[in-house]
Design an enzyme around this catalytic site. Structure first.
Site, PDB file in Angstrom:
ATOM      1  N   CYS A   1      -3.274  10.337   1.276  1.00 29.01           N
ATOM      2  CA  CYS A   1      -2.407   9.239   0.830  1.00 29.01           C
ATOM      3  C   CYS A   1      -1.068   9.715   0.280  1.00 29.01           C
ATOM      4  CB  CYS A   1      -3.129   8.393  -0.222  1.00 29.01           C
ATOM      5  SG  CYS A   1      -4.503   7.412   0.414  1.00 29.01           S
TER       6      CYS A   1
ATOM      7  N   LYS B   1       0.830  -1.212   0.000  1.00 32.82           N
ATOM      8  CA  LYS B   1       0.000   0.000   0.000  1.00 32.82           C
ATOM      9  C   LYS B   1       0.860   1.256   0.000  1.00 32.82           C
ATOM     10  CE  LYS B   1      -3.188   2.941   0.082  1.00 32.82           C
ATOM     11  NZ  LYS B   1      -4.178   3.160   1.119  1.00 32.82           N
TER      12      LYS B   1
END
Length: 406
Positions: free
Chosen positions: A255, A201
């Site tokens: 993110c 991720k």
């Protein structure tokens, strides 16, 4: 029954999606005002399709609470900021949530960490919390990492169609959690080990950040020698193996502007390209501020108070301001002991900064120069209204004559 912990931009859509696909869900958040809003039948942020998904989940019986539930499966989806000095992940919210789960969970429960974390975070912080509460991992408690893959502006589609990764100590437990996500996810779901799931991720978002930084650095190089970066990128991208992104005023959101720092913090002597890329992206709001001053001088504009920033969110058509380049630019201006820039965003209805406007016409009447920071649909539809303004277009969406670019 699933207890989803944390009902923000990630946890709430996840809880709603599961509930609307036949899973019994109770969503938990410590924020009583947020829980009360959800109980009253209102969503807590704007997003295409979220209201319809919310209604479907309500019809299916989803419940909301400030209390942790006694159940067999928990999904922890709380924020994971980073320490801006050390660049390391700040796991305090995850640790707190897991501690609260340990206080109520029965033996045999599965705890799924959905929050984005750096490689090794579960080993360093989560396992010790579980073991300190007298549980044996793998027997009394099963631990899984299922990193979220949601993008604001397209959450519902992403939840349904994006691929997912499930990291687990035990393959059988991983398959059970995979089946849970497969209740709604139509993408491929890969089961692997926890540390690999943590790393993948972070690497995904780091790849994107590095590529954005390359485009931003090109913009700075081209500006230095008065070249058209957009034309150069357009021609380069005609090559079948080249796909350069577009430069912009900075990187925001939950993110790309945060996760790559986890690798810099954990591997400072190794993550050199990542470190420099993040600094390049973080420097773009300052670059835009300098462009504003250059253009003001060129056009004979003397009042900074007659310059307006269009857009407060970190991307178009969402109301998410986390790590917004506009907010970073305003902070930079304050650090230089200057203020006065006017601001407007059609999706931000509450006052969050000084000199904020809530109507496009009023905003345009108050400024001589407009800096397009966000490419909301609204400004695309009202571009003609900028024809008598000095315009700095950081998103390359304005085709009016005389527009300034990065």
């Amino acid at each position: 029954m699933i207890n989803v912990i944390g009902l923000g931009y990630i946890g709430l859509p996840t809880a709603l999606m599961m509930a609307s696909h036949g899973v019994e869900v109770i969503g938990t958040d410590y924020n009583k005002e947020l829980v009360d809003t959800l109980r009253a039948g209102y969503t807590t942020f704007k997003e295409d399709g979220i209201d319809e998904l919310f209604q479907a989940a309500l019809n299916a019986g989803i419940k909301f609470s400030t209390e942790y539930q006694v159940t067999d499966t928990y999904i922890v989806s709380v924020p994971t900021p980073y320490d801006k000095f050390s660049k390391k992940v700040d796991a305090c919210y995850v640790i707190s949530a897991v501690k609260s789960v340990m206080a109520v969970c029965p033996k045999g429960a599965t705890v799924v960490i959905e929050s984005t974390i750096s490689p090794g975070t579960i080993d360093k912080y989560v396992r010790p919390v579980i073991e300190a509460n007298g549980f044996t991992i793998g027997e009394d408690i099963h631990l899984v990492h299922a990193p979220e893959r949601i993008i604001p502006g397209n959450m519902v589609y992403e939840l349904l169609h994006n691929n997912r990764t499930i990291g687990a100590d035990n393959k059988e437990i991983g398959e059970k959690v995979k089946a849970l996500y497969a209740s709604f996810c139509q993408g491929e779901i890969v089961v692997t080990d926890i540390r690999t799931a943590e790393m993948t991720k972070v690497v995904e978002n780091t790849f994107r950040a590095v590529n954005i930084a390359f485009a931003n650095e090109l913009a700075k190089i081209c500006r230095h020698d008065n070249m058209d970066v957009y034309e150069i990128i357009r021609i380069c991208n005609m090559h079948p193996r080249v796909n350069i992104l577009q430069p912009g005023p900075g990187v925001g959101g939950h993110c790309i502007s945060v996760d790559p720092w986890f690798l810099v913090g954990d591997y400072p002597s190794l993550a050199k390209v990542i470190d420099e890329s993040m600094r390049t992206n973080d420097g773009m709001p300052d670059f835009v501020l300098n462009r504003i001053y250059e253009i003001m001088k060129e056009k004979g504009l003397k009042e900074i108070g007659r310059v307006g920033l269009y857009g407060l969110t970190y991307k178009e058509n969402v109301d998410d301001m986390r790590e917004s380049p506009t907010l970073q630019l305003l902070e930079s201006q304050e650090r230089h002991l200057a203020t006065g820039l006017k601001v407007y965003d059609p999706l931000i209805t509450k006052d969050v900064v000084a000199n904020q406007f809530h109507d496009l016409d009023t905003f345009l009447d108050a400024v001589d120069m407009v800096v397009i920071m966000v490419a909301h649909s609204e400004i695309r539809e009202h571009m003609v209204e900028l024809k008598n303004k000095v315009v700095l277009d950081t998103r390359n969406i304005c085709n009016l004559d005389g527009v300034f670019k990065l």
